[in-house]
Design an enzyme around this catalytic site. Structure first.
Site, PDB file in Angstrom:
ATOM      1  N   PHE A 150       0.815  -1.222   0.000  1.00  0.00           N
ATOM      2  CA  PHE A 150       0.000   0.000   0.000  1.00  0.00           C
ATOM      3  C   PHE A 150       0.846   1.269   0.000  1.00  0.00           C
ATOM      4  O   PHE A 150       0.357   2.328  -0.377  1.00  0.00           O
ATOM      5  CB  PHE A 150      -0.936   0.011   1.229  1.00  0.00           C
ATOM      6  CG  PHE A 150      -0.259   0.456   2.501  1.00  0.00           C
ATOM      7  CD1 PHE A 150      -0.089   1.813   2.771  1.00  0.00           C
ATOM      8  CD2 PHE A 150       0.256  -0.456   3.400  1.00  0.00           C
ATOM      9  CE1 PHE A 150       0.563   2.232   3.931  1.00  0.00           C
ATOM     10  CE2 PHE A 150       0.904  -0.045   4.560  1.00  0.00           C
ATOM     11  CZ  PHE A 150       1.065   1.309   4.824  1.00  0.00           C
ATOM     12  N   LYS A 174      -1.075  -6.925  -9.246  1.00  0.00           N
ATOM     13  CA  LYS A 174      -2.056  -7.042  -8.148  1.00  0.00           C
ATOM     14  C   LYS A 174      -1.679  -5.976  -7.118  1.00  0.00           C
ATOM     15  O   LYS A 174      -0.794  -6.179  -6.298  1.00  0.00           O
ATOM     16  CB  LYS A 174      -1.954  -8.446  -7.538  1.00  0.00           C
ATOM     17  CG  LYS A 174      -3.220  -8.967  -6.856  1.00  0.00           C
ATOM     18  CD  LYS A 174      -3.723  -8.146  -5.701  1.00  0.00           C
ATOM     19  CE  LYS A 174      -2.940  -8.291  -4.432  1.00  0.00           C
ATOM     20  NZ  LYS A 174      -3.384  -7.321  -3.381  1.00  0.00           N
ATOM     21  N   GLU A 177      -5.064  -3.743  -1.960  1.00  0.00           N
ATOM     22  CA  GLU A 177      -6.502  -3.421  -1.962  1.00  0.00           C
ATOM     23  C   GLU A 177      -6.802  -2.121  -1.220  1.00  0.00           C
ATOM     24  O   GLU A 177      -7.901  -1.582  -1.316  1.00  0.00           O
ATOM     25  CB  GLU A 177      -7.309  -4.592  -1.384  1.00  0.00           C
ATOM     26  CG  GLU A 177      -6.992  -4.985   0.057  1.00  0.00           C
ATOM     27  CD  GLU A 177      -5.801  -5.938   0.200  1.00  0.00           C
ATOM     28  OE1 GLU A 177      -4.794  -5.770  -0.509  1.00  0.00           O
ATOM     29  OE2 GLU A 177      -5.883  -6.841   1.056  1.00  0.00           O
ATOM     30  N   SER A 227       5.271  -6.948   3.519  1.00  0.00           N
ATOM     31  CA  SER A 227       5.853  -7.256   4.828  1.00  0.00           C
ATOM     32  C   SER A 227       6.635  -8.579   4.766  1.00  0.00           C
ATOM     33  O   SER A 227       6.391  -9.414   3.886  1.00  0.00           O
ATOM     34  CB  SER A 227       4.733  -7.353   5.863  1.00  0.00           C
ATOM     35  OG  SER A 227       3.811  -8.334   5.456  1.00  0.00           O
ATOM     36  N   CYS A 282       9.567   1.791   3.432  1.00  0.00           N
ATOM     37  CA  CYS A 282      10.470   0.685   3.792  1.00  0.00           C
ATOM     38  C   CYS A 282      11.880   1.190   4.015  1.00  0.00           C
ATOM     39  O   CYS A 282      12.712   0.481   4.570  1.00  0.00           O
ATOM     40  CB  CYS A 282      10.462  -0.373   2.705  1.00  0.00           C
ATOM     41  SG  CYS A 282      11.186   0.233   1.188  1.00  0.00           S
ATOM     42  N   GLU A 382       8.962  -3.930  13.169  1.00  0.00           N
ATOM     43  CA  GLU A 382       8.756  -2.875  12.174  1.00  0.00           C
ATOM     44  C   GLU A 382       7.412  -2.226  12.502  1.00  0.00           C
ATOM     45  O   GLU A 382       6.361  -2.855  12.339  1.00  0.00           O
ATOM     46  CB  GLU A 382       8.723  -3.462  10.764  1.00  0.00           C
ATOM     47  CG  GLU A 382       8.553  -2.368   9.708  1.00  0.00           C
ATOM     48  CD  GLU A 382       8.380  -2.906   8.293  1.00  0.00           C
ATOM     49  OE1 GLU A 382       7.707  -3.923   8.104  1.00  0.00           O
ATOM     50  OE2 GLU A 382       8.913  -2.254   7.370  1.00  0.00           O
TER      51      GLU A 382
HETATM   52  P1  NAD Z   1       1.481  -6.552   3.135  1.00  0.00           P
HETATM   53  O1  NAD Z   1       2.509  -7.633   3.254  1.00  0.00           O
HETATM   54  O2  NAD Z   1       0.351  -6.535   4.091  1.00  0.00           O
HETATM   55  O3  NAD Z   1       0.809  -6.596   1.666  1.00  0.00           O
HETATM   56  C1  NAD Z   1       1.583  -6.636   0.505  1.00  0.00           C
HETATM   57  C2  NAD Z   1       0.778  -7.313  -0.599  1.00  0.00           C
HETATM   58  O4  NAD Z   1       0.497  -8.660  -0.196  1.00  0.00           O
HETATM   59  C3  NAD Z   1      -0.569  -6.653  -0.873  1.00  0.00           C
HETATM   60  O5  NAD Z   1      -0.804  -6.630  -2.251  1.00  0.00           O
HETATM   61  C4  NAD Z   1      -1.558  -7.551  -0.132  1.00  0.00           C
HETATM   62  O6  NAD Z   1      -2.827  -7.577  -0.739  1.00  0.00           O
HETATM   63  C5  NAD Z   1      -0.898  -8.917  -0.222  1.00  0.00           C
HETATM   64  N1  NAD Z   1      -1.212  -9.778   0.914  1.00  0.00           N
HETATM   65  C6  NAD Z   1      -1.545  -9.398   2.179  1.00  0.00           C
HETATM   66  N2  NAD Z   1      -1.751 -10.474   2.950  1.00  0.00           N
HETATM   67  C7  NAD Z   1      -1.537 -11.555   2.185  1.00  0.00           C
HETATM   68  C8  NAD Z   1      -1.582 -12.967   2.417  1.00  0.00           C
HETATM   69  N3  NAD Z   1      -1.899 -13.462   3.624  1.00  0.00           N
HETATM   70  N4  NAD Z   1      -1.291 -13.794   1.405  1.00  0.00           N
HETATM   71  C9  NAD Z   1      -0.965 -13.307   0.185  1.00  0.00           C
HETATM   72  N5  NAD Z   1      -0.912 -11.986  -0.102  1.00  0.00           N
HETATM   73  C10 NAD Z   1      -1.180 -11.120   0.883  1.00  0.00           C
HETATM   74  O7  NAD Z   1       2.280  -5.172   3.144  1.00  0.00           O
HETATM   75  P2  NAD Z   1       1.685  -3.694   3.198  1.00  0.00           P
HETATM   76  O8  NAD Z   1       1.150  -3.444   4.551  1.00  0.00           O
HETATM   77  O9  NAD Z   1       0.812  -3.450   2.018  1.00  0.00           O
HETATM   78  O10 NAD Z   1       3.011  -2.843   2.963  1.00  0.00           O
HETATM   79  C11 NAD Z   1       3.897  -2.489   3.997  1.00  0.00           C
HETATM   80  C12 NAD Z   1       5.039  -3.456   4.084  1.00  0.00           C
HETATM   81  O11 NAD Z   1       5.741  -3.486   2.848  1.00  0.00           O
HETATM   82  C13 NAD Z   1       6.077  -3.042   5.125  1.00  0.00           C
HETATM   83  O12 NAD Z   1       6.508  -4.199   5.802  1.00  0.00           O
HETATM   84  C14 NAD Z   1       7.200  -2.451   4.283  1.00  0.00           C
HETATM   85  O13 NAD Z   1       8.482  -2.502   4.862  1.00  0.00           O
HETATM   86  C15 NAD Z   1       7.134  -3.321   3.083  1.00  0.00           C
HETATM   87  N6  NAD Z   1       7.768  -2.670   1.947  1.00  0.00           N
HETATM   88  C16 NAD Z   1       8.998  -3.131   1.591  1.00  0.00           C
HETATM   89  C17 NAD Z   1       9.669  -2.536   0.543  1.00  0.00           C
HETATM   90  C18 NAD Z   1      11.025  -3.017   0.131  1.00  0.00           C
HETATM   91  O14 NAD Z   1      11.529  -2.540  -0.847  1.00  0.00           O
HETATM   92  N7  NAD Z   1      11.654  -3.940   0.835  1.00  0.00           N
HETATM   93  C19 NAD Z   1       9.079  -1.463  -0.138  1.00  0.00           C
HETATM   94  C20 NAD Z   1       7.814  -1.033   0.239  1.00  0.00           C
HETATM   95  C21 NAD Z   1       7.163  -1.650   1.302  1.00  0.00           C
END
Ligand code: NAD
Length: 497
Positions: A150, A174, A177, A227, A282, A382
């Site tokens: 997000f 994808k 959401e 994450s 991140c 985090e």
């Molecule tokens: P998230 O892991 O909740 O979601 C990421 C994606 O995974 C979304 O598209 C979501 O719909 C999907 N998702 C969520 N739960 C899922 C599941 N159980 N099974 C399969 N898919 C699932 O992350 P977020 O809250 O959207 O974003 C923040 C996180 O992203 C933080 O941890 C941040 O550090 C990380 N991030 C990392 C980088 C990097 O370059 N390393 C960059 C941006 C964000």
């Protein structure tokens, strides 16, 4: 009145078939502004089918034509970037200038990918053996999946799709959401730029969509950002289904301040990197490691700056916006409670912020803890919010040990005027992206972005030459034009002559 946010499949907006939707909110007001479709299995099939059908034609489209479309996309994005920034602010909450910055950093990858003809050039060796020539090529993988978080609704997808598309792949994106509209806006821009239908598709959804893509036999690779627990799951599931996967995870980024540093510049940097985008980056700095006797003065300077920041609706010229959801607000506030209970000194309390906004937005103001120790949850976890923790250590070695013992390894920064210390630091830390007096060291598009340890699962980082490698696979062709002198039978292993 709310809007309905659908999939984009085969060059058109397509409503979901499963009947499941999720609310999309404006985090600055708390208002529900839309309902996004959550993909069913049938929707996954339709998106992958569109990408699969478009692949042969796109793969065989000349590099000249492909890059002309990329240039057109770049021009359109330059002309209309403020529209995209406004969409990001309305669903994510980050302030408009930050949203515009995100679009600009994504655009840099589009510009990098415009150079794809050069990046895909192979090598040629004449007469490698007598009368034998050898050349290498790189070819696209097929339909690829991109699953994004997000916190960067435009930039993170743009870390991947310009490179994937320019290299001849077709894409199913994808998006999160929570922030689904930016992806649809970019899909419409691709169509305007002349991209054939089906080359870029958007599948809205949650775990059902992700699992559908990761297990689909026609999807060649998955690029994931999110994450750490989900990144690990995506890597394990995708690779178990034969896919190439790069899964970028979470972070806990340290900024080390040595005793010789300019403390005003370090305090400015800590504010920008700790509270920019409400800490939802991140590459945000969440742990400030003060070495030697700098801590008291540094904490005082950060306190003065933090209490002067204006938190509010990102469309009003504030410094910092809200968190993305009410759940994030509760989660971050919970960490502040936990830090206090664990005995850290709360220097600035963001829970009591008075935001410049209407309605019931999801605000937590800049929060500063001092005397944090490595066992406290404000350090180990985090938080992904505007919470900066100061840890005090006596020596440079203790600071490096702290960073290297941390399970994450995304970014880190050192503030010093000592070149020798900086050189030692960049050599010793087990982290993928390092800033020397640069608090948020996000690499340029022509370098590659990625962390170490639990911040990345897979072998290749995003964009730059590693991105090109990820979205292509190599072939080596050995050629001999036969003449009668090449006759004869020889079952030995081919040797060069
Ligand atoms: P998230 O892991 O909740 O979601 C990421 C994606 O995974 C979304 O598209 C979501 O719909 C999907 N998702 C969520 N739960 C899922 C599941 N159980 N099974 C399969 N898919 C699932 O992350 P977020 O809250 O959207 O974003 C923040 C996180 O992203 C933080 O941890 C941040 O550090 C990380 N991030 C990392 C980088 C990097 O370059 N390393 C960059 C941006 C964000």
């Amino acid at each position: 009145m709310t809007t309905s946010i659908n999939h984009w499949i085969g060059g058109a907006s397509v409503p979901g078939t499963g009947g499941r939707t999720a609310d999309v909110t404006n985090p600055a007001t708390g208002e529900v502004t839309g309902q996004v479709d959550l993909a069913s299995q049938d929707d996954v099939q339709a998106a992958v089918a569109a990408a699969t059908a478009a692949f042969p034609g796109w793969r065989d489209t000349s590099l000249t034509k492909r890059t002309q479309i990329l240039f057109a996309f770049r021009e359109l994005l330059n002309a209309r970037a403020p529209e995209l920034a406004a969409i990001i602010t309305s669903e994510h909450g980050k302030v408009l200038s930050d949203a515009a910055g995100e679009v600009a950093r994504g655009q840099e990858v589009v510009e990098f990918a415009c150079g794809m003809p050069h990046l895909l050039k192979g090598a040629f060796t004449e007469n490698a053996s007598t009368g034998v020539d050898v050349h290498s090529t790189r070819q696209p993988l097929g339909p690829v999946a991109i699953i994004s978080p997000f916190n960067f609704p435009a930039m993170v997808p743009m870390w991947f799709f310009p490179v994937a598309i320019a290299a001849g792949n077709t894409v199913v994106l994808k998006p999160s959401e929570k922030v689904p509209t930016a992806a649809i806006w970019m899909a419409q821009l691709w169509k305007e730029a002349g991209l054939p239908d089906g080359v870029f598709n958007v599948l809205q959804g949650d775990k059902v969509a992700v699992d559908g893509l990761l297990t689909h036999p026609d999807i060649a690779s998955a690029s994931f950002v999110g994450s750490t627990p989900i990144a690990r799951y995506v890597y394990e599931t995708g690779t178990a289904h034969g896919k190439r996967v790069q899964a970028l995870g979470g972070a806990k980024n340290h900024m080390v301040v040595l005793p010789d540093a300019d403390l005003d510049l370090a305090a400015d940097a800590a504010i920008n990197a700790g509270f920019g985008s409400a800490g939802e980056r991140c590459m945000a700095i969440s742990a400030l490691v003060a070495v030697g006797d700098v801590a008291d003065e540094l904490v005082a300077k950060i306190h003065d700056r933090a209490t002067g920041l204006v938190t509010g609706d990102g469309t009003r010229g504030c410094d910092m916006g809200p968190l993305v959801t009410a759940a994030s607000q509760d989660r971050v506030s919970g960490y502040v409670d936990a830090g206090e209970s664990a005995g850290a000194k709360l220097v600035v309390d963001g829970r009591t912020v008075q935001p410049d906004a209407d309605g019931k937005g999801f605000f937590v103001g800049p929060t500063l803890f001092d005397h944090v120790t490595p066992d406290m949850s404000v350090y180990t976890d985090e938080i992904f919010g505007p919470v900066l923790s100061v840890l005090r250590v006596d020596t440079y070695d203790e600071a490096v040990d702290l960073i290297n013992a941390n399970p994450y390894g995304n970014g880190t920064a050192l503030f010093t005027n000592d070149g020798g210390a900086a050189r030692k630091f960049q050599n010793e830390v087990t982290v993928g992206m390092i800033g020397i007096n640069v608090p948020v060291p996000v690499p340029m598009a022509y370098f590659s972005f990625g962390g170490w340890k639990n911040s990345l699962f897979g072998d290749t980082h995003a964009h730059g030459t590693e991105g090109v490698h990820f979205f292509t696979r190599g072939k080596v062709v050995t050629t001999r034009w036969l003449d009668p002198s090449h006759g004869g039978i020889n079952l030995g292993f081919p040797q060069n002559t």
